[in-house]
Design a protein around this motif. Structure first.
Motif, PDB file in Angstrom:
ATOM      1  N   PHE A 133      52.895 -33.695  -0.255  1.00  0.00           N
ATOM      2  CA  PHE A 133      51.929 -34.567   0.401  1.00  0.00           C
ATOM      3  C   PHE A 133      50.510 -34.172   0.012  1.00  0.00           C
ATOM      4  O   PHE A 133      50.273 -33.087  -0.514  1.00  0.00           O
ATOM      5  CB  PHE A 133      52.119 -34.543   1.932  1.00  0.00           C
ATOM      6  CG  PHE A 133      51.330 -35.621   2.619  1.00  0.00           C
ATOM      7  CD1 PHE A 133      51.584 -36.954   2.339  1.00  0.00           C
ATOM      8  CD2 PHE A 133      50.311 -35.308   3.490  1.00  0.00           C
ATOM      9  CE1 PHE A 133      50.829 -37.965   2.934  1.00  0.00           C
ATOM     10  CE2 PHE A 133      49.555 -36.311   4.099  1.00  0.00           C
ATOM     11  CZ  PHE A 133      49.814 -37.628   3.813  1.00  0.00           C
TER      12      PHE A 133
ATOM     13  N   CYS B 262      56.208 -40.607   9.423  1.00  0.00           N
ATOM     14  CA  CYS B 262      54.960 -41.165   8.905  1.00  0.00           C
ATOM     15  C   CYS B 262      55.013 -42.696   8.994  1.00  0.00           C
ATOM     16  O   CYS B 262      56.022 -43.301   8.647  1.00  0.00           O
ATOM     17  CB  CYS B 262      54.863 -40.698   7.462  1.00  0.00           C
ATOM     18  SG  CYS B 262      53.785 -41.602   6.395  1.00  0.00           S
TER      19      CYS B 262
ATOM     20  N   TYR C 269      48.687 -43.228   5.667  1.00  0.00           N
ATOM     21  CA  TYR C 269      49.772 -42.421   6.237  1.00  0.00           C
ATOM     22  C   TYR C 269      49.329 -41.961   7.622  1.00  0.00           C
ATOM     23  O   TYR C 269      48.388 -41.177   7.734  1.00  0.00           O
ATOM     24  CB  TYR C 269      50.049 -41.186   5.383  1.00  0.00           C
ATOM     25  CG  TYR C 269      50.299 -41.467   3.921  1.00  0.00           C
ATOM     26  CD1 TYR C 269      51.582 -41.691   3.447  1.00  0.00           C
ATOM     27  CD2 TYR C 269      49.242 -41.480   3.010  1.00  0.00           C
ATOM     28  CE1 TYR C 269      51.819 -41.927   2.099  1.00  0.00           C
ATOM     29  CE2 TYR C 269      49.467 -41.717   1.665  1.00  0.00           C
ATOM     30  CZ  TYR C 269      50.755 -41.939   1.222  1.00  0.00           C
ATOM     31  OH  TYR C 269      50.977 -42.172  -0.114  1.00  0.00           O
TER      32      TYR C 269
ATOM     33  N   LEU D 234      50.548 -30.462   6.284  1.00  0.00           N
ATOM     34  CA  LEU D 234      50.916 -31.117   7.539  1.00  0.00           C
ATOM     35  C   LEU D 234      51.336 -30.086   8.582  1.00  0.00           C
ATOM     36  O   LEU D 234      51.933 -29.061   8.245  1.00  0.00           O
ATOM     37  CB  LEU D 234      52.079 -32.087   7.309  1.00  0.00           C
ATOM     38  CG  LEU D 234      51.806 -33.275   6.396  1.00  0.00           C
ATOM     39  CD1 LEU D 234      53.107 -33.987   6.058  1.00  0.00           C
ATOM     40  CD2 LEU D 234      50.815 -34.235   7.040  1.00  0.00           C
TER      41      LEU D 234
ATOM     42  N   GLU E 253      53.476 -33.106  12.914  1.00  0.00           N
ATOM     43  CA  GLU E 253      53.360 -34.239  11.991  1.00  0.00           C
ATOM     44  C   GLU E 253      54.633 -34.397  11.178  1.00  0.00           C
ATOM     45  O   GLU E 253      55.148 -35.510  11.034  1.00  0.00           O
ATOM     46  CB  GLU E 253      52.154 -34.047  11.059  1.00  0.00           C
ATOM     47  CG  GLU E 253      50.818 -34.212  11.746  1.00  0.00           C
ATOM     48  CD  GLU E 253      49.650 -33.843  10.847  1.00  0.00           C
ATOM     49  OE1 GLU E 253      48.646 -34.556  10.888  1.00  0.00           O
ATOM     50  OE2 GLU E 253      49.743 -32.837  10.101  1.00  0.00           O
ATOM     51  N   LYS E 254      55.123 -33.290  10.628  1.00  0.00           N
ATOM     52  CA  LYS E 254      56.338 -33.346   9.814  1.00  0.00           C
ATOM     53  C   LYS E 254      57.506 -33.924  10.607  1.00  0.00           C
ATOM     54  O   LYS E 254      58.260 -34.755  10.109  1.00  0.00           O
ATOM     55  CB  LYS E 254      56.704 -31.951   9.302  1.00  0.00           C
ATOM     56  CG  LYS E 254      55.776 -31.407   8.254  1.00  0.00           C
ATOM     57  CD  LYS E 254      56.162 -29.981   7.886  1.00  0.00           C
ATOM     58  CE  LYS E 254      55.123 -29.346   6.993  1.00  0.00           C
ATOM     59  NZ  LYS E 254      55.406 -27.928   6.759  1.00  0.00           N
TER      60      LYS E 254
ATOM     61  N   PRO F  95      50.609 -40.211  11.315  1.00  0.00           N
ATOM     62  CA  PRO F  95      51.710 -39.580  12.037  1.00  0.00           C
ATOM     63  C   PRO F  95      52.215 -40.516  13.129  1.00  0.00           C
ATOM     64  O   PRO F  95      51.421 -41.148  13.834  1.00  0.00           O
ATOM     65  CB  PRO F  95      51.073 -38.327  12.647  1.00  0.00           C
ATOM     66  CG  PRO F  95      49.851 -38.068  11.817  1.00  0.00           C
ATOM     67  CD  PRO F  95      49.382 -39.429  11.387  1.00  0.00           C
TER      68      PRO F  95
ATOM     69  N   ASN G 217      59.793 -41.108   6.064  1.00  0.00           N
ATOM     70  CA  ASN G 217      59.515 -39.682   5.924  1.00  0.00           C
ATOM     71  C   ASN G 217      58.215 -39.505   5.149  1.00  0.00           C
ATOM     72  O   ASN G 217      57.814 -40.383   4.371  1.00  0.00           O
ATOM     73  CB  ASN G 217      60.652 -38.986   5.184  1.00  0.00           C
ATOM     74  CG  ASN G 217      61.922 -38.942   6.001  1.00  0.00           C
ATOM     75  OD1 ASN G 217      61.890 -38.810   7.216  1.00  0.00           O
ATOM     76  ND2 ASN G 217      63.051 -39.078   5.327  1.00  0.00           N
ATOM     77  N   TRP G 218      57.573 -38.375   5.351  1.00  0.00           N
ATOM     78  CA  TRP G 218      56.358 -38.065   4.595  1.00  0.00           C
ATOM     79  C   TRP G 218      56.718 -37.868   3.118  1.00  0.00           C
ATOM     80  O   TRP G 218      57.739 -37.259   2.810  1.00  0.00           O
ATOM     81  CB  TRP G 218      55.725 -36.777   5.126  1.00  0.00           C
ATOM     82  CG  TRP G 218      55.163 -36.908   6.502  1.00  0.00           C
ATOM     83  CD1 TRP G 218      55.812 -36.625   7.670  1.00  0.00           C
ATOM     84  CD2 TRP G 218      53.874 -37.375   6.864  1.00  0.00           C
ATOM     85  NE1 TRP G 218      54.987 -36.888   8.735  1.00  0.00           N
ATOM     86  CE2 TRP G 218      53.785 -37.349   8.264  1.00  0.00           C
ATOM     87  CE3 TRP G 218      52.769 -37.819   6.134  1.00  0.00           C
ATOM     88  CZ2 TRP G 218      52.648 -37.733   8.961  1.00  0.00           C
ATOM     89  CZ3 TRP G 218      51.628 -38.207   6.828  1.00  0.00           C
ATOM     90  CH2 TRP G 218      51.571 -38.165   8.216  1.00  0.00           C
TER      91      TRP G 218
END
Length: 145
Positions: A20, A33, A53, A24, A28-29, A55, A15-16
């Protein structure tokens, strides 16, 4: 000067981080990641600790690729047709602490340069990100993108 790249953390899907570095998109979310950590070394002196990082959007088999002593930009261009076309970066001086000081082999409290970068690409809507920590005591930073 001999440049080597040591992989500290192989690419993994996660996960992001929250919060961040940059805003995003929803795509992307939702994609998750690809996270990896590298150490750039010149003449046996660590100069850059690089956290990436990406996507997880249309990058098949990315986490199984070898990155030791390879350029991330070249890997993206050759294998995925992704080229960096520009970007944004935030740059500031900070004091080295914890693993940053350890990886760069500097004392806690020594100054390092911190850069947070958003890299835009030729793939519509595709950007990737990095957070870099640099020791500039022996070498200066140079680059264009």
């Amino acid at each position: 000067n001999k440049l080597t790249t040591l992989i500290l953390s192989k690419p993994v899907l996660q996960n992001w981080p929250q919060p961040f570095l940059f805003e995003l998109s929803n795509a992307e979310k939702e994609s998750g990641c690809i996270f990896m950590e590298r150490l750039r070394i010149v003449d046996n002196i660590p100069i850059m600790y690089d956290v990436n990082y990406l996507p997880n959007i249309n990058l098949p088999r990315f986490t199984s690729r070898r990155f030791e002593n390879r350029s991330l930009f070249d890997m993206l261009r050759r294998n995925y047709g992704i080229e960096v076309t520009g970007g944004e970066q935030k740059i500031w001086a900070m004091r080295a602490e914890g693993k940053v000081a350890g990886y760069l082999q500097v004392s806690e409290g020594d100054p390092v340069v911190h850069m947070q970068r958003m890299l835009m690409t030729n793939r519509p809507g595709y950007k990737f990100y990095s957070s870099l920590y640099c020791s500039t005591e022996r070498y200066f930073l140079f680059g264009s993108f």
